[in-house]
Design an enzyme around this catalytic site. Sequence first.
Site, PDB file in Angstrom:
ATOM      1  N   GLN A 125       0.996  -1.364  -0.100  1.00  0.00           N
ATOM      2  CA  GLN A 125      -0.072  -0.254   0.051  1.00  0.00           C
ATOM      3  C   GLN A 125       0.700   1.349   0.072  1.00  0.00           C
ATOM      4  O   GLN A 125       0.313   2.315  -0.347  1.00  0.00           O
ATOM      5  CB  GLN A 125      -0.859  -0.228   1.223  1.00  0.00           C
ATOM      6  CG  GLN A 125      -2.031  -1.002   1.046  1.00  0.00           C
ATOM      7  CD  GLN A 125      -2.854  -1.124   2.421  1.00  0.00           C
ATOM      8  OE1 GLN A 125      -2.446  -1.892   3.403  1.00  0.00           O
ATOM      9  NE2 GLN A 125      -4.012  -0.451   2.249  1.00  0.00           N
ATOM     10  N   HIS A 164       1.247  -9.140   4.683  1.00  0.00           N
ATOM     11  CA  HIS A 164       0.260  -8.029   5.051  1.00  0.00           C
ATOM     12  C   HIS A 164      -0.449  -8.165   3.702  1.00  0.00           C
ATOM     13  O   HIS A 164      -0.210  -7.303   2.744  1.00  0.00           O
ATOM     14  CB  HIS A 164       0.986  -6.847   5.142  1.00  0.00           C
ATOM     15  CG  HIS A 164      -0.404  -5.707   5.774  1.00  0.00           C
ATOM     16  ND1 HIS A 164      -0.174  -5.029   6.753  1.00  0.00           N
ATOM     17  CD2 HIS A 164      -1.604  -5.362   4.876  1.00  0.00           C
ATOM     18  CE1 HIS A 164      -1.258  -4.268   7.066  1.00  0.00           C
ATOM     19  NE2 HIS A 164      -1.995  -4.397   6.069  1.00  0.00           N
ATOM     20  N   ASN A 202      -0.825 -10.236   9.229  1.00  0.00           N
ATOM     21  CA  ASN A 202      -1.757  -9.289   9.265  1.00  0.00           C
ATOM     22  C   ASN A 202      -3.204  -9.677   8.879  1.00  0.00           C
ATOM     23  O   ASN A 202      -3.504 -10.092   7.819  1.00  0.00           O
ATOM     24  CB  ASN A 202      -1.550  -7.975   8.515  1.00  0.00           C
ATOM     25  CG  ASN A 202      -2.546  -6.793   8.764  1.00  0.00           C
ATOM     26  OD1 ASN A 202      -2.421  -6.194   9.850  1.00  0.00           O
ATOM     27  ND2 ASN A 202      -3.373  -6.345   7.774  1.00  0.00           N
ATOM     28  N   GLU A 203      -4.192  -9.791   9.795  1.00  0.00           N
ATOM     29  CA  GLU A 203      -5.569  -9.783  10.055  1.00  0.00           C
ATOM     30  C   GLU A 203      -6.049 -11.303   9.046  1.00  0.00           C
ATOM     31  O   GLU A 203      -6.712 -10.985   7.938  1.00  0.00           O
ATOM     32  CB  GLU A 203      -6.253  -8.537   8.917  1.00  0.00           C
ATOM     33  CG  GLU A 203      -6.259  -7.413   9.768  1.00  0.00           C
ATOM     34  CD  GLU A 203      -6.934  -6.267   9.310  1.00  0.00           C
ATOM     35  OE1 GLU A 203      -7.347  -6.409   8.396  1.00  0.00           O
ATOM     36  OE2 GLU A 203      -6.857  -4.950   9.883  1.00  0.00           O
ATOM     37  N   ASN A 254      -6.259  -4.521  15.331  1.00  0.00           N
ATOM     38  CA  ASN A 254      -6.603  -3.571  14.378  1.00  0.00           C
ATOM     39  C   ASN A 254      -8.172  -3.543  14.604  1.00  0.00           C
ATOM     40  O   ASN A 254      -8.987  -4.458  14.738  1.00  0.00           O
ATOM     41  CB  ASN A 254      -6.382  -4.120  12.962  1.00  0.00           C
ATOM     42  CG  ASN A 254      -4.877  -4.176  12.485  1.00  0.00           C
ATOM     43  OD1 ASN A 254      -4.145  -3.706  13.344  1.00  0.00           O
ATOM     44  ND2 ASN A 254      -4.692  -4.500  11.518  1.00  0.00           N
ATOM     45  N   GLU A 313      -3.602  -1.084  14.427  1.00  0.00           N
ATOM     46  CA  GLU A 313      -4.162  -0.237  13.577  1.00  0.00           C
ATOM     47  C   GLU A 313      -5.454   0.399  14.306  1.00  0.00           C
ATOM     48  O   GLU A 313      -6.432  -0.424  14.739  1.00  0.00           O
ATOM     49  CB  GLU A 313      -4.574  -0.960  12.210  1.00  0.00           C
ATOM     50  CG  GLU A 313      -3.495  -1.023  11.317  1.00  0.00           C
ATOM     51  CD  GLU A 313      -3.849  -1.687  10.055  1.00  0.00           C
ATOM     52  OE1 GLU A 313      -5.029  -1.568   9.559  1.00  0.00           O
ATOM     53  OE2 GLU A 313      -3.068  -2.587   9.416  1.00  0.00           O
ATOM     54  N   SER A 341      -5.452   2.181  -0.965  1.00  0.00           N
ATOM     55  CA  SER A 341      -6.217   1.412  -0.552  1.00  0.00           C
ATOM     56  C   SER A 341      -6.669   0.095  -1.181  1.00  0.00           C
ATOM     57  O   SER A 341      -6.982   0.188  -2.479  1.00  0.00           O
ATOM     58  CB  SER A 341      -7.726   2.063  -0.028  1.00  0.00           C
ATOM     59  OG  SER A 341      -8.730   1.231   0.139  1.00  0.00           O
ATOM     60  N   TRP A 342      -6.651  -1.207  -0.652  1.00  0.00           N
ATOM     61  CA  TRP A 342      -7.064  -2.396  -1.278  1.00  0.00           C
ATOM     62  C   TRP A 342      -8.316  -2.388  -2.196  1.00  0.00           C
ATOM     63  O   TRP A 342      -8.148  -2.899  -3.542  1.00  0.00           O
ATOM     64  CB  TRP A 342      -7.221  -3.416  -0.358  1.00  0.00           C
ATOM     65  CG  TRP A 342      -5.960  -3.783   0.594  1.00  0.00           C
ATOM     66  CD1 TRP A 342      -6.135  -3.345   1.650  1.00  0.00           C
ATOM     67  CD2 TRP A 342      -4.587  -4.229   0.329  1.00  0.00           C
ATOM     68  NE1 TRP A 342      -4.687  -3.491   2.289  1.00  0.00           N
ATOM     69  CE2 TRP A 342      -4.003  -4.111   1.512  1.00  0.00           C
ATOM     70  CE3 TRP A 342      -4.328  -4.715  -0.923  1.00  0.00           C
ATOM     71  CZ2 TRP A 342      -2.485  -4.488   1.625  1.00  0.00           C
ATOM     72  CZ3 TRP A 342      -2.748  -5.031  -0.793  1.00  0.00           C
ATOM     73  CH2 TRP A 342      -2.054  -5.022   0.359  1.00  0.00           C
ATOM     74  N   LYS A 363      -9.658   6.955  -0.683  1.00  0.00           N
ATOM     75  CA  LYS A 363     -10.208   6.688   0.905  1.00  0.00           C
ATOM     76  C   LYS A 363      -8.719   7.208   1.346  1.00  0.00           C
ATOM     77  O   LYS A 363      -7.623   6.361   1.364  1.00  0.00           O
ATOM     78  CB  LYS A 363     -10.485   5.473   1.068  1.00  0.00           C
ATOM     79  CG  LYS A 363     -11.070   5.175   2.457  1.00  0.00           C
ATOM     80  CD  LYS A 363     -11.619   3.870   2.617  1.00  0.00           C
ATOM     81  CE  LYS A 363     -12.490   3.785   3.775  1.00  0.00           C
ATOM     82  NZ  LYS A 363     -12.787   2.292   4.093  1.00  0.00           N
ATOM     83  N   TYR A 385      -6.698   7.814   4.792  1.00  0.00           N
ATOM     84  CA  TYR A 385      -6.369   7.644   6.127  1.00  0.00           C
ATOM     85  C   TYR A 385      -5.378   8.265   6.862  1.00  0.00           C
ATOM     86  O   TYR A 385      -5.076   8.350   8.139  1.00  0.00           O
ATOM     87  CB  TYR A 385      -6.083   6.042   6.432  1.00  0.00           C
ATOM     88  CG  TYR A 385      -7.171   5.311   6.558  1.00  0.00           C
ATOM     89  CD1 TYR A 385      -8.022   4.975   7.749  1.00  0.00           C
ATOM     90  CD2 TYR A 385      -7.761   4.673   5.399  1.00  0.00           C
ATOM     91  CE1 TYR A 385      -8.922   4.168   7.627  1.00  0.00           C
ATOM     92  CE2 TYR A 385      -8.891   3.804   5.091  1.00  0.00           C
ATOM     93  CZ  TYR A 385      -9.493   3.431   6.330  1.00  0.00           C
ATOM     94  OH  TYR A 385     -10.716   2.459   6.258  1.00  0.00           O
TER      95      TYR A 385
HETATM   96  C1  FCB Z   1      -7.290  -2.881   7.284  1.00  0.00           C
HETATM   97  C2  FCB Z   1      -5.741  -3.293   6.808  1.00  0.00           C
HETATM   98  C3  FCB Z   1      -4.847  -2.295   6.104  1.00  0.00           C
HETATM   99  C4  FCB Z   1      -5.615  -0.966   5.676  1.00  0.00           C
HETATM  100  C5  FCB Z   1      -6.904  -0.857   6.763  1.00  0.00           C
HETATM  101  C6  FCB Z   1      -7.852   0.296   6.205  1.00  0.00           C
HETATM  102  O1  FCB Z   1      -7.830  -4.142   7.304  1.00  0.00           O
HETATM  103  O2  FCB Z   1      -4.780  -4.057   7.634  1.00  0.00           O
HETATM  104  O3  FCB Z   1      -4.032  -2.733   5.262  1.00  0.00           O
HETATM  105  O4  FCB Z   1      -6.215  -1.453   4.347  1.00  0.00           O
HETATM  106  O5  FCB Z   1      -7.543  -2.088   6.836  1.00  0.00           O
END
Ligand code: FCB
Length: 467
Positions: free
Chosen positions: A18, A115, A159-160, A296, A374, A427-428, A434, A436
């Site tokens: 990102q 990530h 990550n997540e 997060n 996060e 952003s994905w 968007k 942040y």
């Molecule tokens: C989370 C991700 C991060 C980013 C935020 C907004 O799910 O870890 O990479 O995109 O959302």
Amino acid sequence: MKKFPETFVFGAATAAFQAEGAVTEGGKGKTYWEDYLREQGVFDPSTASDFYHQYKTDLALAHEFGMNGIRISIAWSRIFPDGTGTPNPEGVAFYHRLIDECLSRQVEPYVTLHHFDTPLPLYEKGDWLSQEMRDAFVDFAAFCFAEYGDKVTYWITINEPWSVVAGQYIIGHFPPNIQYDLPKAIQAMHHMMVSHARIVNLYKEKKYAGEIGIVHILESKYPISDSLENRQAALTENTLANLFLLDATCNGRYSPQTMQIISDILLQNNGSLITTPADFAVMQAAAEQLDFIGINYYASHFIQSYAGESLIHHNATGDKGSSIFGLKGVGQRVNNPSVPTTDWDWPIYPKGLKDMLLYIKKHYPNYRKLFVTENGMGAKDVLVNGEVADSGRIDYVRVHLQAILDAIEAGVNVQGYFMWSLMDVFSWTNGYNKRYGLFYVDFETQARYPKQSAYWYKSVSESRELM
Ligand code: FCB
């Protein structure tokens, strides 16, 4: 309690894909995103925030604005362009330079190994569903520890996991865009947790001096009303998205109650979960040695029972990530009119963060320490005469930091906070719309501008008080 402890980390987060851009530079291989995004033709991730070239500027800003921690991730495909094989010296050297720069600015790097950026060849072999991918991930981690282990104190395996499988197999907005395949999602999560555990055990066996953890997105799930059906539906989504992963992380096994609910979901969706006794041995050893969990948190969800076939409604703002969905055997997310939302309809609900922190303390008392890795607000910021008035973001962060202070006061061991994100990044699912960041990025010129929130965050980190 009014002040954050002296040792509390005030940081901000980034992720390689990102932030870095430079997707074809330095011998980097592809992840599963580049071709996919090009085919979609909506967003071009190839420059992102140009962190690959501008990391010195960004670290100088982080330092100048009072931060003492940063989340970065190592792009696996820079180190091993095909995911496995011979390391790419240019990629290896880049992360030495980046980590050295963090350290020289006294901005401690918290380094994530995965990530959302599986190398394309391993994705094509089945990503987390394939053994080859899982073994390769352990090898990649071992390489990073050997290479950077004497410089990096804080490692994050993955990550997540929930967002990965929800994106890939439930909502379908991450490749391979499969929708509603809950059995695949659950199987992939289990594999991610076993892979995470193997890496934790390896790190500890080799007696590296630092700490290792994992980052989960942990958002509270509340029944929209007190009816039995709605309470059951909220518990089911909580089990699927939160408790399954917390059980694996903290206990190395799934509790009977978790397994009961997961089995019901699998039954309703004609699937099963394959596990082996060896998986649990590995997971338990890791749970005993894990140093921290990163949380997060962006929003919480209000859940209503739902009997129909699985269905996803995209909202009007066009962010697939914030879809309201109804899942067969789970429940449906609904709006709670009394809770304010962001520009992307995400409920702003700091109580959900405090509740989650207290929940972990109560139900997973063997956790060692937590970081909020996060938290932040995506908005359509505008630059006017070099300034960005983002008071909405300040309000958002203030109430979430207050929730953390309250949790610390109630005895939860939270050691730091990382705002998503340091600067505006790709952003994905929304490309560059968007934002942040604490720093506004002009994506044409790649110039950075501190937003009002950056000045505010600096004053918070310096005074350790909320204002
Ligand atoms: C989370 C991700 C991060 C980013 C935020 C907004 O799910 O870890 O990479 O995109 O959302």
